[in-house]
Design a protein around this motif. Structure first.
Motif, PDB file in Angstrom:
ATOM      1  N   UNK A 117      42.758  -3.770 -16.132  1.00  0.00           N
ATOM      2  CA  UNK A 117      41.737  -4.530 -16.860  1.00  0.00           C
ATOM      3  C   UNK A 117      41.025  -3.643 -17.865  1.00  0.00           C
ATOM      4  N   UNK A 118      40.731  -4.188 -19.070  1.00  0.00           N
ATOM      5  CA  UNK A 118      39.878  -3.464 -20.007  1.00  0.00           C
ATOM      6  C   UNK A 118      38.440  -3.959 -19.852  1.00  0.00           C
ATOM      7  N   UNK A 119      37.528  -3.353 -20.602  1.00  0.00           N
ATOM      8  CA  UNK A 119      36.106  -3.670 -20.447  1.00  0.00           C
ATOM      9  C   UNK A 119      35.747  -5.076 -20.897  1.00  0.00           C
ATOM     10  N   UNK A 120      36.599  -5.691 -21.698  1.00  0.00           N
ATOM     11  CA  UNK A 120      36.342  -7.051 -22.180  1.00  0.00           C
ATOM     12  C   UNK A 120      36.889  -8.112 -21.232  1.00  0.00           C
ATOM     13  N   UNK A 129      48.332   8.072 -24.108  1.00  0.00           N
ATOM     14  CA  UNK A 129      47.076   7.339 -24.073  1.00  0.00           C
ATOM     15  C   UNK A 129      47.044   6.322 -25.213  1.00  0.00           C
ATOM     16  N   UNK A 130      46.341   5.207 -24.959  1.00  0.00           N
ATOM     17  CA  UNK A 130      46.349   4.086 -25.894  1.00  0.00           C
ATOM     18  C   UNK A 130      44.993   3.399 -25.836  1.00  0.00           C
ATOM     19  N   UNK A 131      44.287   3.334 -26.948  1.00  0.00           N
ATOM     20  CA  UNK A 131      43.007   2.634 -26.995  1.00  0.00           C
ATOM     21  C   UNK A 131      43.239   1.131 -26.953  1.00  0.00           C
ATOM     22  N   UNK A 132      42.463   0.424 -26.141  1.00  0.00           N
ATOM     23  CA  UNK A 132      42.703  -1.010 -25.962  1.00  0.00           C
ATOM     24  C   UNK A 132      42.512  -1.816 -27.242  1.00  0.00           C
ATOM     25  N   UNK A 133      41.872  -1.237 -28.238  1.00  0.00           N
ATOM     26  CA  UNK A 133      41.708  -1.936 -29.503  1.00  0.00           C
ATOM     27  C   UNK A 133      42.782  -1.622 -30.527  1.00  0.00           C
ATOM     28  N   UNK A 134      43.743  -0.778 -30.171  1.00  0.00           N
ATOM     29  CA  UNK A 134      44.780  -0.372 -31.111  1.00  0.00           C
ATOM     30  C   UNK A 134      45.786  -1.491 -31.354  1.00  0.00           C
ATOM     31  N   UNK A 144      40.750   4.044 -18.135  1.00  0.00           N
ATOM     32  CA  UNK A 144      39.402   4.579 -17.974  1.00  0.00           C
ATOM     33  C   UNK A 144      38.697   4.526 -19.321  1.00  0.00           C
ATOM     34  N   UNK A 145      37.475   3.976 -19.305  1.00  0.00           N
ATOM     35  CA  UNK A 145      36.665   3.874 -20.527  1.00  0.00           C
ATOM     36  C   UNK A 145      37.424   3.203 -21.671  1.00  0.00           C
ATOM     37  N   UNK A 146      38.137   2.125 -21.336  1.00  0.00           N
ATOM     38  CA  UNK A 146      38.870   1.328 -22.325  1.00  0.00           C
ATOM     39  C   UNK A 146      40.054   2.064 -22.955  1.00  0.00           C
TER      40      UNK A 146
END
Length: 352
Positions: free
Chosen positions: A216-219, A283-288, A269-271
């Motif tokens: 799960x992401x933070x959203x 690593x992959x940012x959830x907004x990418x 962790x931390x989105x």
């Protein structure tokens, strides 16, 4: 002298108890010997012997092996597949022995054993006050797979929900349970979504071949990582990373890997999402909008991995017959900071 010492001690105690709020000493409640540490579920030998659980303190200075047997004077069974938590309880899923041990997560004292209604159980989650556990059923029968629903008060299986082939990883929010169908000894590419108010599969989504992990992401979006079919299947397919919009349970984003790329062990962790692939961790940012092209940590390969509190935890099953290792890396410096011997085939990493 003894009287003087007692008076001094009493005065010191009084000073602490009467200090300002800013100086108040807050003592954490001690719930058990296995509080504030790491639990490693070790599968154990495949067709004989027993799986185990290893406890490691957060500072890595204390390591206790076979803690279930130490507290209960019995073995867990074969194979220890996974552990799940609900408040003070831990649910230890034992695959080949077709049971779930319910223990206090801090003392590891046995509370119950669930056996009836389980057949090759795999993973466990809690939603709407009930437990949901994936079952492969009879592995020779590809039509009898199901999710068992457990009453957490009585520790009894209430009913089962027939599902697609090979229910594996499972997770939940307040309204739905999400089941990834990796395919057991076959092959699948779906996520089933169970409405917890009716305990009926309300939606089935096609993701990628062999979905292996969900996070799960933070959203509140759910990310599903699929490894794709490996070359030995005769029809190699690419891995995928998809995002499910859980407000309407639709696919919001689909990212495809190259055909020869087969990722696994999605963590977050931390989105920021992390996964292992090709002897590296990415690593992959959830907004990418695109998958990473450069590895975060290179020259590593794990049997299982996860991230927590700025650290990467990965296990090495070695020869699958002798004790394995837990490796701990600092995610910022990318340096190995600790290596700890654990049990045979360390397959799960949990934080207590």
């Amino acid at each position: 002298m003894k009287k003087v010492s007692i008076l001094v001690a009493m005065a010191a105690l009084f000073a602490v108890s009467c200090s300002d709020d800013d100086d108040e000493v807050i003592m954490e409640e001690v719930k058990g010997d296995y509080q504030n540490g790491i639990l490693i579920s070790n599968e154990g030998p495949f067709n004989n012997g027993t799986g185990t659980v290893t406890y490691i303190s957060n500072d890595s200075l204390l390591v206790k092996e076979t803690i279930f047997k130490a507290e209960n004077n019995e073995d867990l069974g074969n194979i220890v597949q996974s552990i799940a938590f609900d408040e003070d309880m831990a649910y230890i899923v034992v695959n080949n022995s077709h049971k779930i041990h319910v223990v206090n997560r801090y003392t590891f004292k046995s509370e119950a054993v669930i056996e009836d209604g389980l057949l090759n159980p795999r993973y466990f989650t809690v939603a709407n006050g009930k437990g949901y556990v994936t079952n492969w059923g009879d592995t020779a029968d590809e039509t009898d797979d199901y999710v068992a629903i457990i009453d957490l008060e009585s520790n009894v299986v209430l009913k089962s929900i027939p599902t697609e082939l090979g229910p594996e990883a499972i997770t939940s929010n307040e309204d739905f349970v999400y089941v990834a169908h990796q395919g057991a000894f076959g092959q699948n590419n779906k996520v089933s979504i169970i409405d917890v108010s009716t305990d009926v599969v309300s939606t089935t989504l096609i993701v990628g071949d062999f979905p292996n992990s969900m996070q799960w992401d933070n959203a509140g979006n759910l990310w599903v990582l699929s490894s794709g079919a490996p070359a030995y299947t005769g029809e190699e397919t690419n891995g995928t990373l998809v995002k499910i919009n859980t407000s309407d349970n639709t696919l919001a984003q689909i990212l495809d890997f190259e055909t020869t790329e087969h990722p696994g062990d999605l963590s977050v962790e931390n989105n920021t999402l992390y996964f292992g692939m090709s002897n590296a961790v990415y690593s992959f940012d959830s907004g990418s909008e695109a998958l990473p092209t450069e590895a975060h940590i290179t020259n590593v390969s794990f049997y299982s991995m996860t991230v927590n509190d700025g650290k990467l935890y990965g296990t090495d099953a070695k020869d699958y017959a002798s004790k394995g290792d837990l490796y701990i890396y600092d995610l910022s410096t990318k340096e190995l900071i600790s290596t700890i011997a654990v049990g045979i085939i360390p397959g799960g990493i949990y934080f207590n």
